[in-house]
Design a protein around this motif. Structure first.
Motif, PDB file in Angstrom:
ATOM      1  N   LYS A   1       0.847  -1.184   0.000  1.00  0.00           N
ATOM      2  CA  LYS A   1       0.000   0.000   0.000  1.00  0.00           C
ATOM      3  C   LYS A   1       0.886   1.239   0.000  1.00  0.00           C
ATOM      4  O   LYS A   1       1.702   1.419   0.894  1.00  0.00           O
ATOM      5  CB  LYS A   1      -0.900   0.012   1.238  1.00  0.00           C
ATOM      6  CG  LYS A   1      -1.937  -1.101   1.223  1.00  0.00           C
ATOM      7  CD  LYS A   1      -2.872  -0.948   2.393  1.00  0.00           C
ATOM      8  CE  LYS A   1      -3.743  -2.203   2.535  1.00  0.00           C
ATOM      9  NZ  LYS A   1      -4.459  -2.241   3.800  1.00  0.00           N
ATOM     10  N   LEU A   2       0.694   2.074  -1.008  1.00  0.00           N
ATOM     11  CA  LEU A   2       1.480   3.288  -1.109  1.00  0.00           C
ATOM     12  C   LEU A   2       0.601   4.484  -0.785  1.00  0.00           C
ATOM     13  O   LEU A   2      -0.525   4.598  -1.277  1.00  0.00           O
ATOM     14  CB  LEU A   2       2.045   3.446  -2.525  1.00  0.00           C
ATOM     15  CG  LEU A   2       3.041   2.363  -2.978  1.00  0.00           C
ATOM     16  CD1 LEU A   2       3.514   2.653  -4.387  1.00  0.00           C
ATOM     17  CD2 LEU A   2       4.213   2.250  -2.037  1.00  0.00           C
ATOM     18  N   GLY A   3       1.122   5.368   0.030  1.00  0.00           N
ATOM     19  CA  GLY A   3       0.385   6.585   0.365  1.00  0.00           C
ATOM     20  C   GLY A   3       0.883   7.757  -0.465  1.00  0.00           C
ATOM     21  O   GLY A   3       1.546   7.571  -1.493  1.00  0.00           O
ATOM     22  N   LYS A   4       0.579   8.945   0.001  1.00  0.00           N
ATOM     23  CA  LYS A   4       0.977  10.166  -0.736  1.00  0.00           C
ATOM     24  C   LYS A   4       2.486  10.208  -0.952  1.00  0.00           C
ATOM     25  O   LYS A   4       3.265   9.832  -0.082  1.00  0.00           O
ATOM     26  CB  LYS A   4       0.553  11.393   0.070  1.00  0.00           C
ATOM     27  CG  LYS A   4      -0.951  11.580   0.057  1.00  0.00           C
ATOM     28  CD  LYS A   4      -1.321  13.040   0.277  1.00  0.00           C
ATOM     29  CE  LYS A   4      -2.832  13.195   0.273  1.00  0.00           C
ATOM     30  NZ  LYS A   4      -3.474  12.533   1.444  1.00  0.00           N
ATOM     31  N   GLY A   5       2.852  10.661  -2.136  1.00  0.00           N
ATOM     32  CA  GLY A   5       4.274  10.831  -2.439  1.00  0.00           C
ATOM     33  C   GLY A   5       5.028   9.511  -2.493  1.00  0.00           C
ATOM     34  O   GLY A   5       6.239   9.477  -2.311  1.00  0.00           O
ATOM     35  N   GLY A   6       4.307   8.442  -2.742  1.00  0.00           N
ATOM     36  CA  GLY A   6       4.955   7.140  -2.867  1.00  0.00           C
ATOM     37  C   GLY A   6       5.443   6.576  -1.540  1.00  0.00           C
ATOM     38  O   GLY A   6       6.226   5.649  -1.492  1.00  0.00           O
ATOM     39  N   LYS A   7       4.949   7.113  -0.417  1.00  0.00           N
ATOM     40  CA  LYS A   7       5.345   6.586   0.898  1.00  0.00           C
ATOM     41  C   LYS A   7       4.755   5.188   1.084  1.00  0.00           C
ATOM     42  O   LYS A   7       3.573   4.978   0.823  1.00  0.00           O
ATOM     43  CB  LYS A   7       4.797   7.497   2.002  1.00  0.00           C
ATOM     44  CG  LYS A   7       5.661   8.704   2.268  1.00  0.00           C
ATOM     45  CD  LYS A   7       6.550   8.479   3.493  1.00  0.00           C
ATOM     46  CE  LYS A   7       7.537   9.601   3.723  1.00  0.00           C
ATOM     47  NZ  LYS A   7       8.803   9.478   2.968  1.00  0.00           N
ATOM     48  N   VAL A   8       5.562   4.267   1.547  1.00  0.00           N
ATOM     49  CA  VAL A   8       5.083   2.908   1.758  1.00  0.00           C
ATOM     50  C   VAL A   8       4.310   2.851   3.081  1.00  0.00           C
ATOM     51  O   VAL A   8       4.873   3.083   4.143  1.00  0.00           O
ATOM     52  CB  VAL A   8       6.253   1.905   1.788  1.00  0.00           C
ATOM     53  CG1 VAL A   8       5.740   0.501   2.000  1.00  0.00           C
ATOM     54  CG2 VAL A   8       7.057   1.994   0.502  1.00  0.00           C
ATOM     55  N   LYS A   9       3.000   2.581   2.980  1.00  0.00           N
ATOM     56  CA  LYS A   9       2.192   2.557   4.202  1.00  0.00           C
ATOM     57  C   LYS A   9       2.153   1.166   4.836  1.00  0.00           C
ATOM     58  O   LYS A   9       2.134   1.011   6.040  1.00  0.00           O
ATOM     59  CB  LYS A   9       0.754   3.013   3.886  1.00  0.00           C
ATOM     60  CG  LYS A   9       0.683   4.523   3.674  1.00  0.00           C
ATOM     61  CD  LYS A   9      -0.694   5.118   3.974  1.00  0.00           C
ATOM     62  CE  LYS A   9      -1.851   4.316   3.413  1.00  0.00           C
ATOM     63  NZ  LYS A   9      -3.022   5.131   3.088  1.00  0.00           N
ATOM     64  N   ASP A  10       2.076   0.164   3.978  1.00  0.00           N
ATOM     65  CA  ASP A  10       1.931  -1.187   4.516  1.00  0.00           C
ATOM     66  C   ASP A  10       2.427  -2.192   3.482  1.00  0.00           C
ATOM     67  O   ASP A  10       2.268  -1.982   2.280  1.00  0.00           O
ATOM     68  CB  ASP A  10       0.442  -1.433   4.827  1.00  0.00           C
ATOM     69  CG  ASP A  10       0.241  -2.680   5.695  1.00  0.00           C
ATOM     70  OD1 ASP A  10       1.240  -3.168   6.268  1.00  0.00           O
ATOM     71  OD2 ASP A  10      -0.894  -3.167   5.783  1.00  0.00           O
ATOM     72  N   VAL A  11       3.026  -3.254   3.989  1.00  0.00           N
ATOM     73  CA  VAL A  11       3.391  -4.356   3.105  1.00  0.00           C
ATOM     74  C   VAL A  11       2.858  -5.632   3.724  1.00  0.00           C
ATOM     75  O   VAL A  11       3.095  -5.900   4.897  1.00  0.00           O
ATOM     76  CB  VAL A  11       4.928  -4.473   2.945  1.00  0.00           C
ATOM     77  CG1 VAL A  11       5.282  -5.713   2.157  1.00  0.00           C
ATOM     78  CG2 VAL A  11       5.492  -3.256   2.245  1.00  0.00           C
ATOM     79  N   GLN A  12       2.078  -6.374   2.948  1.00  0.00           N
ATOM     80  CA  GLN A  12       1.526  -7.622   3.478  1.00  0.00           C
ATOM     81  C   GLN A  12       1.994  -8.786   2.628  1.00  0.00           C
ATOM     82  O   GLN A  12       1.905  -8.737   1.412  1.00  0.00           O
ATOM     83  CB  GLN A  12      -0.010  -7.595   3.427  1.00  0.00           C
ATOM     84  CG  GLN A  12      -0.632  -6.499   4.238  1.00  0.00           C
ATOM     85  CD  GLN A  12      -2.153  -6.497   4.084  1.00  0.00           C
ATOM     86  OE1 GLN A  12      -2.708  -7.215   3.244  1.00  0.00           O
ATOM     87  NE2 GLN A  12      -2.812  -5.690   4.893  1.00  0.00           N
ATOM     88  N   PHE A  13       2.466  -9.801   3.290  1.00  0.00           N
ATOM     89  CA  PHE A  13       2.758 -11.044   2.589  1.00  0.00           C
ATOM     90  C   PHE A  13       1.564 -11.942   2.878  1.00  0.00           C
ATOM     91  O   PHE A  13       1.416 -12.452   3.984  1.00  0.00           O
ATOM     92  CB  PHE A  13       4.058 -11.632   3.127  1.00  0.00           C
ATOM     93  CG  PHE A  13       4.574 -12.799   2.343  1.00  0.00           C
ATOM     94  CD1 PHE A  13       4.247 -12.971   1.002  1.00  0.00           C
ATOM     95  CD2 PHE A  13       5.420 -13.728   2.931  1.00  0.00           C
ATOM     96  CE1 PHE A  13       4.737 -14.047   0.267  1.00  0.00           C
ATOM     97  CE2 PHE A  13       5.919 -14.813   2.217  1.00  0.00           C
ATOM     98  CZ  PHE A  13       5.573 -14.964   0.889  1.00  0.00           C
ATOM     99  N   ASN A  14       0.668 -12.051   1.903  1.00  0.00           N
ATOM    100  CA  ASN A  14      -0.587 -12.771   2.129  1.00  0.00           C
ATOM    101  C   ASN A  14      -0.435 -14.242   1.760  1.00  0.00           C
ATOM    102  O   ASN A  14      -0.485 -14.599   0.591  1.00  0.00           O
ATOM    103  CB  ASN A  14      -1.714 -12.175   1.274  1.00  0.00           C
ATOM    104  CG  ASN A  14      -1.807 -10.659   1.354  1.00  0.00           C
ATOM    105  OD1 ASN A  14      -1.552  -9.950   0.388  1.00  0.00           O
ATOM    106  ND2 ASN A  14      -2.165 -10.158   2.525  1.00  0.00           N
TER     107      ASN A  14
END
Ligand code: SF4
Ligand code: SF4
Ligand code: SF4
Lengths: 437, 304
Positions: free
Chosen positions: A24-37
């Protein structure tokens, strides 16, 4: 306009098992979350209930078709522990040979089929080119090397276990079938070739390590705890105590497997069917640990065989102890391959290996519970069974190898995602020319 | 011309896949004949790539594993649409596999143990975010969509898969043999009447004599012969992982009725020796048995 977005990778390829990746990328390409599903599971921990305990190993090993041997052995050892049974010494040696043979073929598969394509074809090559089929076509020598190493390991597993996948001979109290002299002679004869192939693999791996040094040192480096087996400080995969190392490199625990519940925590994420195992005293997520080759190499003081020890020294000189570099897993795996080959040779030369005294004839089921642990290629593997007076399994707890790593994998994916999306670091990485053009 | 082939994995252990890789140098002969259009274990194609293929554009579609999740069901249906010849590859695909043993419980009971009450779990819950959700019970894939071919085995041997693949590549018929494991077993069989059973770990096995004659439950007599009697050859009773010979639908029922004719004991005594009928007689094919269907129906009635 917002530049927020979610990237889904479905499925994650060259992975054993089922996984997707959500970034999940937020504003300005900031990484908000990474999930290994991890998107599937089969519920072994429930449906092993009610089964005859001596049959359970043949069911439980179906957890994994790539590493059934460690499952078979962890399972048999758990039943033996519950019933207070000690198999004859020669049976233990045959099992060690069995486990090392699997370690060899699995590491061969992993190195050449799952990992190497990125290095040999280059990480920016067309996805359709980054695979072992392409390696076989474009670098036939490397392809052949890979296939021969895997074949030696799988053939030896089959010679001991009757089947190369889901082998059958290990039973509470020993092995149902002795290892024959004919097989012994055959594998000893093929040993010279195996040693040569291993040397060639080491050469190839060294080239990759040199070429990709920048990546190894800088990419997805994440400090975590580590879990691994040892025997008096020596690297060990069949039977020993467990060590936990903290991110600073201190051994913080050293315990027999049967006391695992004090140290193991199992966190259930909301976004994965695979749980995250962690060091309980440190809590989650602080206590996330990693297992597998790098962890084993980090926790061991030394390797028990000479060439592997030499390789370990070189590794430590360059990367230190502990090293948190995720890409160093590949190098650690090569050290383990050398170790497996050396130990296999030693075992094949041991007269006990063809002993017919490999099974007790008076094994009695009883009420109890037992923990069985071995090191699987992907990490410390633990089976815990409770049985009743008739030797029927009433309850189980399983902590499979890979789950020890998922929390750590997520951490390193987060780090990698930040490096890629926020810092655009891969653009500055000094990547060599791929070998396959 | 190379044939367009796909290999897919539903919920499984990946053993069928590994078994194909176990052709080793033999792969060098096969690979040039194949144009791989999907094989996540090896090639970096994504699900979208598969979904975007024209219908019927895969010549041979191999399906490993069974439908434990809703995502598996979706993948199975996509494979059916895209494939001309769909192959149920391995016992999971043909019969439901070991995970079919889970049909003894409801999906809620299975999830409860794994995600909430397991001894090491510290924060029990059922994962939901970005998760596909589970199927209520396991069924054989062949009951969900039609298949052209079955290659059973847990896993099929490399030779089994190669034989099937070669027949397909050459446009020949592939038929399952009408033999049993006993037909390929080298052990001396006297067809003795069995008066008592031993558990596998008990006593010492005579390596030359038939295991069943010695009182070990060897299911070779009711199991299809494709594996070359791998287990009895190493002194280990056959557990029937390749399923029944053609024509037999319920493997366990067949085993129990056939056992009736070789043992000298009544039903009660037999039950005492085998307190876990399902694990002993239906180990990789419980999901395709009548018993499982009845249990699943009952569980459903209980919850509705
Ligand atoms: S059939 Fe057996 S080997 Fe194949 S995926 Fe299923 S459990 Fe694994
Ligand atoms: S040992 Fe098993 S497979 Fe062999 S003949 Fe006897 S019953 Fe058949
Ligand atoms: S002998 Fe029986 S249990 Fe063993 S592989 Fe063959 S079918 Fe499966």
């Amino acid at each position: 306009m917002t530049d927020e977005r979610t990237i889904r990778i479905e499925p994650v390829t060259r992975l054993e098992g089922h996984g997707e990746l959500t970034i999940k990328l937020g504003k300005g390409g900031k990484v908000k979350d990474v999930q290994f599903n991890i998107s599937s599971t089969r519920f072994f921990e429930k449906f092993l209930e009610g089964r005859l305990a001596e049959e359970v190993p043949r069911i439980a090993e179906r957890i994994c078709g790539i590493c059934p041997v460690p499952h078979l052995l962890a399972s048999v050892k758990a039943v033996e522990a519950a019933w207070d049974v000690n198999p004859p010494k020669p049976a233990e040696k045959v099992r060690r040979l069995f486990l090392n043979a699997k370690q060899l073929s699995s590491h061969g598969l992993h190195f050449f089929a799952l990992a190497a394509p990125d290095f040999l074809a280059g990480p920016f090559a067309d996805p359709s080119q980054r695979n072992v089929v392409n390696i076989i076509k474009s670098l036939p020598d490397v392809g052949k090397l890979a296939l021969q190493i895997m074949e030696y390991g799988q053939d030896l597993v089959c010679a001991i276990g009757g089947k190369s996948i889901h082998p059958v001979t290990a039973t509470p109290g020993g092995m149902l079938n002795p290892f024959s002299e004919e097989h012994r002679d055959n594998f000893l004869e093929r040993m010279e070739d195996l040693k040569e192939w291993t040397t060639d693999t080491v050469k190839l791996a060294k080239k990759v390590v040199d070429d990709y040094w920048d990546v190894i040192e800088n990419f997805a480096v994440v400090p975590t705890y580590y879990l691994g087996m040892h025997y008096r400080g020596n690297y060990e995969i069949y039977d020993g105590r467990l060590r936990v190392m903290n991110p600073e490199g201190e051994i913080v625990e050293n315990f027999p497997a049967k006391r695992y519940r004090k140290y193991y925590g199992e966190h259930v994420p909301n976004h994965s069917y695979a749980t995250h195992i962690y060091y309980k005293p440190a809590g989650y997520p602080e206590g996330v640990w990693r297992a597998n080759s790098l962890a084993r190499i980090n926790v061991a003081d030394k390797m028990p065989t000479p060439l592997a020890q030499e390789a370990l020294e070189e590794f430590r000189e360059k990367l230190g102890r502990p090293t948190h570099a995720t890409f160093a897993y590949h190098w650690a795996r090569v050290i383990e391959m050398i170790q497996a080959v050396e130990e296999m040779e030693k075992l094949l030369q041991d007269p006990d290996i063809v002993s017919t005294d490999v099974k007790l004839s008076d094994v009695e089921p009883k009420k109890g519970n037992g923990v069985g642990v071995v090191e699987a290629p992907r990490g410390t593997l633990l089976h815990h069974y409770w049985t009743d007076e008739r030797g029927i399994v009433t309850k189980t707890n399983l902590v499979v190898a890979t789950n020890n790593n998922i929390g750590g994998i997520e951490k390193s994916l987060m780090k990698a995602a930040k490096q890629v999306f926020e810092n655009k670091e891969h653009e500055n990485l000094n990547l060599p020319d791929p070998m396959i053009k | 011309m190379a044939k367009r082939v796909a290999f897919t994995q539903l919920t499984s252990c990946w053993g069928c896949d590994q078994s194909l890789v176990d052709l080793h140098l033999g792969l060098l002969d096969v690979i040039p004949e194949l144009e791989i259009v999907y094989w996540p274990a090896v090639v970096d194609y994504k699900l979208k790539d598969l979904e975007n293929l024209p219908d019927q554009s895969i010549e041979f579609g191999f399906v490993e594993g069974s439908c434990r999740t809703k995502e598996d069901e979706h993948l199975l249906k996509v494979m059916r649409e895209k494939s001309q010849t769909l192959i149920a590859w391995g016992s999971c695909s043909c019969y439901g596999g070991v995970q079919g043993l889970g049909n003894q419980w409801s999906i809620d009971e299975l999830m409860e143990r794994k995600f909430k009450t397991a001894d090491t779990v510290t924060n029990g819950r059922i994962p939901e975010e970005n998760m596909p959700g589970f199927t209520d019970h396991i069924k054989a894939n062949t009951e969900i969509v039609p298949f052209e071919l079955r290659i059973p085995g847990c896993p099929p041997t490399p030779e089994n898969t190669l034989e099937g693949l070669t027949a397909l590549l050459q446009g020949e018929e592939y038929e399952l043999p009408n033999k049993t494991v006993c037909d390929e077993c080298p052990k001396e069989r006297e067809h003795k009447t069995i008066t008592e059973f031993h558990r596998t770990h008990e006593g010492k096995i005579d390596p030359d004599r038939c295991l069943l004659d010695q009182g070990y439950l060897c299911l070779g007599f009711a199991t299809i012969s494709l594996c070359g009697a791998q287990c009895p050859k190493v002194n280990t009773p056959c557990k029937g992982c390749f399923g029944p010979p053609p024509g037999v639908i319920d493997h366990g029922a067949k085993i129990i009725s056939a056992l009736g004719s070789v043992v000298d004991m009544d039903a009660e005594e037999l039950r005492e020796y085998f307190p876990d009928t399902i694990g002993s007689f239906y180990f990789t094919d419980y999901a395709s048995s009548y018993l499982s269907k009845i249990t699943s129906r009952k569980k459903k009635e209980e919850t509705t």
